[in-house]
Design a protein around this motif. Structure first.
Motif, PDB file in Angstrom:
ATOM      1  N   PRO A 221       0.828  -1.214   0.000  1.00 21.11           N
ATOM      2  CA  PRO A 221       0.000   0.000   0.000  1.00 21.11           C
ATOM      3  C   PRO A 221       0.857   1.257   0.000  1.00 21.11           C
ATOM      4  N   ASP A 222       0.384   2.289  -0.680  1.00 19.24           N
ATOM      5  CA  ASP A 222       1.171   3.515  -0.848  1.00 19.24           C
ATOM      6  C   ASP A 222       1.593   4.136   0.481  1.00 19.24           C
ATOM      7  N   ASP A 223       0.701   4.078   1.494  1.00 16.95           N
ATOM      8  CA  ASP A 223       1.067   4.669   2.775  1.00 16.95           C
ATOM      9  C   ASP A 223       2.169   3.880   3.463  1.00 16.95           C
ATOM     10  N   VAL A 224       2.150   2.546   3.305  1.00 19.80           N
ATOM     11  CA  VAL A 224       3.206   1.702   3.879  1.00 19.80           C
ATOM     12  C   VAL A 224       4.519   1.948   3.150  1.00 19.80           C
ATOM     13  N   PHE A 225       4.441   2.071   1.825  1.00 15.55           N
ATOM     14  CA  PHE A 225       5.646   2.307   1.034  1.00 15.55           C
ATOM     15  C   PHE A 225       6.263   3.663   1.382  1.00 15.55           C
ATOM     16  N   ALA A 226       5.418   4.656   1.596  1.00 16.09           N
ATOM     17  CA  ALA A 226       5.913   5.987   1.969  1.00 16.09           C
ATOM     18  C   ALA A 226       6.613   5.938   3.324  1.00 16.09           C
ATOM     19  N   ARG A 227       6.032   5.176   4.257  1.00 23.29           N
ATOM     20  CA  ARG A 227       6.669   5.031   5.569  1.00 23.29           C
ATOM     21  C   ARG A 227       8.005   4.308   5.464  1.00 23.29           C
ATOM     22  N   LEU A 228       8.067   3.303   4.599  1.00 24.52           N
ATOM     23  CA  LEU A 228       9.320   2.584   4.380  1.00 24.52           C
ATOM     24  C   LEU A 228      10.404   3.538   3.897  1.00 24.52           C
ATOM     25  N   MET A 229      10.060   4.370   2.912  1.00 19.97           N
ATOM     26  CA  MET A 229      11.021   5.317   2.369  1.00 19.97           C
ATOM     27  C   MET A 229      11.461   6.355   3.407  1.00 19.97           C
ATOM     28  N   GLU A 230      10.602   6.601   4.380  1.00 23.80           N
ATOM     29  CA  GLU A 230      10.948   7.574   5.423  1.00 23.80           C
ATOM     30  C   GLU A 230      11.838   6.956   6.498  1.00 23.80           C
ATOM     31  N   ILE A 231      11.462   5.775   6.992  1.00 23.17           N
ATOM     32  CA  ILE A 231      12.215   5.200   8.114  1.00 23.17           C
ATOM     33  C   ILE A 231      13.570   4.656   7.697  1.00 23.17           C
ATOM     34  N   ILE A 232      13.761   4.368   6.402  1.00 25.08           N
ATOM     35  CA  ILE A 232      15.046   3.830   5.967  1.00 25.08           C
ATOM     36  C   ILE A 232      16.097   4.926   5.794  1.00 25.08           C
ATOM     37  N   LEU A 233      15.665   6.182   5.771  1.00 27.03           N
ATOM     38  CA  LEU A 233      16.628   7.283   5.669  1.00 27.03           C
ATOM     39  C   LEU A 233      17.576   7.263   6.873  1.00 27.03           C
ATOM     40  N   ILE A 361      17.479  -7.612   7.571  1.00 32.86           N
ATOM     41  CA  ILE A 361      17.184  -6.173   7.412  1.00 32.86           C
ATOM     42  C   ILE A 361      15.691  -5.988   7.157  1.00 32.86           C
ATOM     43  N   PHE A 362      15.143  -6.796   6.253  1.00 32.53           N
ATOM     44  CA  PHE A 362      13.729  -6.654   5.900  1.00 32.53           C
ATOM     45  C   PHE A 362      12.811  -7.167   6.999  1.00 32.53           C
ATOM     46  N   GLN A 363      13.285  -8.115   7.778  1.00 28.77           N
ATOM     47  CA  GLN A 363      12.476  -8.570   8.902  1.00 28.77           C
ATOM     48  C   GLN A 363      12.311  -7.453   9.930  1.00 28.77           C
ATOM     49  N   LYS A 364      13.401  -6.716  10.172  1.00 31.10           N
ATOM     50  CA  LYS A 364      13.343  -5.608  11.122  1.00 31.10           C
ATOM     51  C   LYS A 364      12.429  -4.499  10.605  1.00 31.10           C
ATOM     52  N   LEU A 365      12.519  -4.222   9.326  1.00 30.87           N
ATOM     53  CA  LEU A 365      11.640  -3.214   8.729  1.00 30.87           C
ATOM     54  C   LEU A 365      10.182  -3.658   8.791  1.00 30.87           C
ATOM     55  N   SER A 366       9.936  -4.940   8.579  1.00 35.36           N
ATOM     56  CA  SER A 366       8.568  -5.477   8.643  1.00 35.36           C
ATOM     57  C   SER A 366       7.992  -5.313  10.038  1.00 35.36           C
ATOM     58  N   ASP A 367       8.819  -5.566  11.044  1.00 37.34           N
ATOM     59  CA  ASP A 367       8.359  -5.436  12.430  1.00 37.34           C
ATOM     60  C   ASP A 367       7.928  -4.004  12.739  1.00 37.34           C
ATOM     61  N   VAL A 368       8.705  -3.041  12.237  1.00 36.64           N
ATOM     62  CA  VAL A 368       8.396  -1.636  12.493  1.00 36.64           C
ATOM     63  C   VAL A 368       7.157  -1.207  11.719  1.00 36.64           C
ATOM     64  N   LEU A 369       7.061  -1.628  10.472  1.00 37.14           N
ATOM     65  CA  LEU A 369       5.938  -1.229   9.615  1.00 37.14           C
ATOM     66  C   LEU A 369       4.651  -1.978   9.920  1.00 37.14           C
ATOM     67  N   GLN A 370       4.790  -3.108  10.661  1.00 32.31           N
ATOM     68  CA  GLN A 370       3.631  -3.976  10.909  1.00 32.31           C
ATOM     69  C   GLN A 370       3.027  -4.443   9.586  1.00 32.31           C
ATOM     70  N   PHE A 371       3.942  -4.713   8.644  1.00 30.86           N
ATOM     71  CA  PHE A 371       3.550  -5.178   7.314  1.00 30.86           C
ATOM     72  C   PHE A 371       4.699  -6.030   6.781  1.00 30.86           C
TER      73      PHE A 371
END
Length: 443
Positions: A221-233, A361-371
């Protein structure tokens, strides 16, 4: 009465034999395991027993025929073969003996194996449901049906297990029988047996998924993708990593901008980057045996070679990482791979990043995004964005598919693009249907 005693005795003997087969199968199931090892910097996989010795000479010989394939392919096929061995052992069936004698595997035995192939391995090993405290029959039926549904594996998994059984059986049959002097009855029997399995394989390949996806629904989802792009900075206060922030940012960014696979990313080298000219290209290609790669699970590009495009901004960030961060990591001089381990928890500092580390790396991002997010999901997201941009620019649909095939590294004959093309066609069908409905409503 004597007849009754004989029947009871026969039933008891059958039960003992059946239990013996189960226990023998469980013994084999837990005794054998996969072992990964390296020899002359080449990775291999073996099936061994509890003493770390080769489980069976036929199995070892068969696995040796796979050595020219990628290690991940070898590993997948070895896992499938181990499933085959465990299942037929649980039925008390000696596959080499069956193929040598020409007795083969009968229809009932094959159907038992097919059914076992459709469920998760854990369910095969422990297929027990307790209904002791549940009294209502309809409720028990619902729970049982739901339990079976959860145990079911994907069609691709079933197809792989069945194909491995067929190919291993063919290899054994060819080993024991000279096809030029073979009894015609045995040969025809085997060919019918082989054709029966191929029919099942083909049907699974044509019906890979019963799920109907919503064409309006994005894989991310676009909102999840936007959050991903923000938290990975690296500068984000929401970044979940305490170290390696720049490296992890570059890994996610490259996958998002190029749609390449995890393996292609893990094998990127400094020399693959075009730090000149338009300053926006990276070479993606299959490698032979790379003596500088000491990883056991060696990554590789799955499809054909091509160039991918990234933004000049990202290219400059990659160069800064190489010159200012990677250059300070010990042991990085031993190889040319861009992304390296920056910690020494297992003596791996400076080594090329492993596929497991990318997954972490992606598991940690998944945990934060809840996705749940993983590298291949970004490949699907790239294709969604590609479709939108192509349509916005008015690119001819046929040309768009040819461009997609190049960008994904697919051959001209590949049908992989149909997955993404179907989604675009579904959207167009929806638009046309809505227009037709409005016209009809106005009549």
């Amino acid at each position: 009465m004597s007849h009754f005693k004989i029947s009871v005795r026969a039933a008891a003997n059958t039960k003992i034999l059946f239990l013996s087969m189960i226990f023998h199968g469980l013994e084999i199931m837990y005794a054998i395991r996969l072992k990964k090892y390296q020899h002359h910097n080449q990775s291999f996989v073996a099936i061994v027993d509890e003493n770390d010795c080769p489980y069976d000479p036929f199995v070892s010989a068969y696995l040796s025929t796979l050595v020219n394939q990628s290690f991940n392919t070898q590993l997948r096929k070895a896992i499938e073969l181990m499933f085959v061995l465990q299942q037929f052992a649980s039925y008390g069936i000696d596959l080499p003996g069956r193929m040598a004698s020409g007795q083969l595997v009968n229809e009932k035995e094959y159907l038992l194996f097919y059914d076992a192939s459709c469920v998760k391995k854990s369910a095969v090993e422990n297929n027990v449901i307790s209904f002791r405290r549940i009294g209502d029959k309809s409720l028990r039926n619902i729970i049982s049906a739901n339990h079976r549904r959860k145990m079911t594996v994907s069609s691709e998994t079933v197809q792989g297990r069945i194909r491995r059984f067929r190919e291993y059986s063919r290899w054994l049959f060819d080993h024991y029988h000279d096809l030029f002097g073979l009894d015609e009855v045995i040969l025809n029997k085997f060919l019918r047996f082989e054709s029966r399995i191929k029919i099942d394989e083909g049907s699974l390949g044509r019906n890979r998924s019963q799920k109907i996806s919503d064409p309006l629904e994005s894989v991310i989802p676009d909102d999840v993708f936007a959050r991903l792009m923000e938290i990975i900075l690296p500068s984000s206060s929401n970044n979940p990593f305490s170290s390696s922030k720049v490296r992890n940012y570059l890994i996610v960014s490259i996958l998002c901008q190029t749609g390449i696979r995890r393996g292609a990313l893990a094998k990127l080298k400094i020399s693959d980057c075009y730090f000149s000219g338009t300053y926006d290209r990276i070479a993606i290609y299959r490698s032979g045996r790379d003596r500088t790669d000491q990883r056991l699970d060696k990554p590789n590009q799955k499809t054909k070679s091509h160039l991918v495009t990234v933004s000049p901004v990202l290219m400059r960030q990659i160069k800064i990482y190489i010159e200012q961060i990677r250059s300070r990591v010990p042991m990085r001089q031993a190889h040319d791979f861009i992304f390296v381990s920056e910690k020494n928890s297992r003596g791996t500092i400076g080594c090329p990043i492993s596929l497991k580390s990318i997954n972490a790396i992606f598991q940690k991002l998944s945990d934060v995004l809840q996705f749940s997010i993983h590298p291949h999901l970004l490949r699907h997201k790239w294709n969604e964005v590609f479709d939108k941009e192509g349509e916005a620019q008015g690119v001819d649909p046929k040309l768009l598919e040819d461009i997609r095939k190049y960008a994904m590294g697919w051959s001209e004959l590949s049908i992989m693009n149909e997955t993404y093309n179907d989604k675009r066609l579904a959207l167009k069908a929806k638009e046309i249907s809505l227009a037709h409905q409005k016209r009809m409503d106005g009549l």
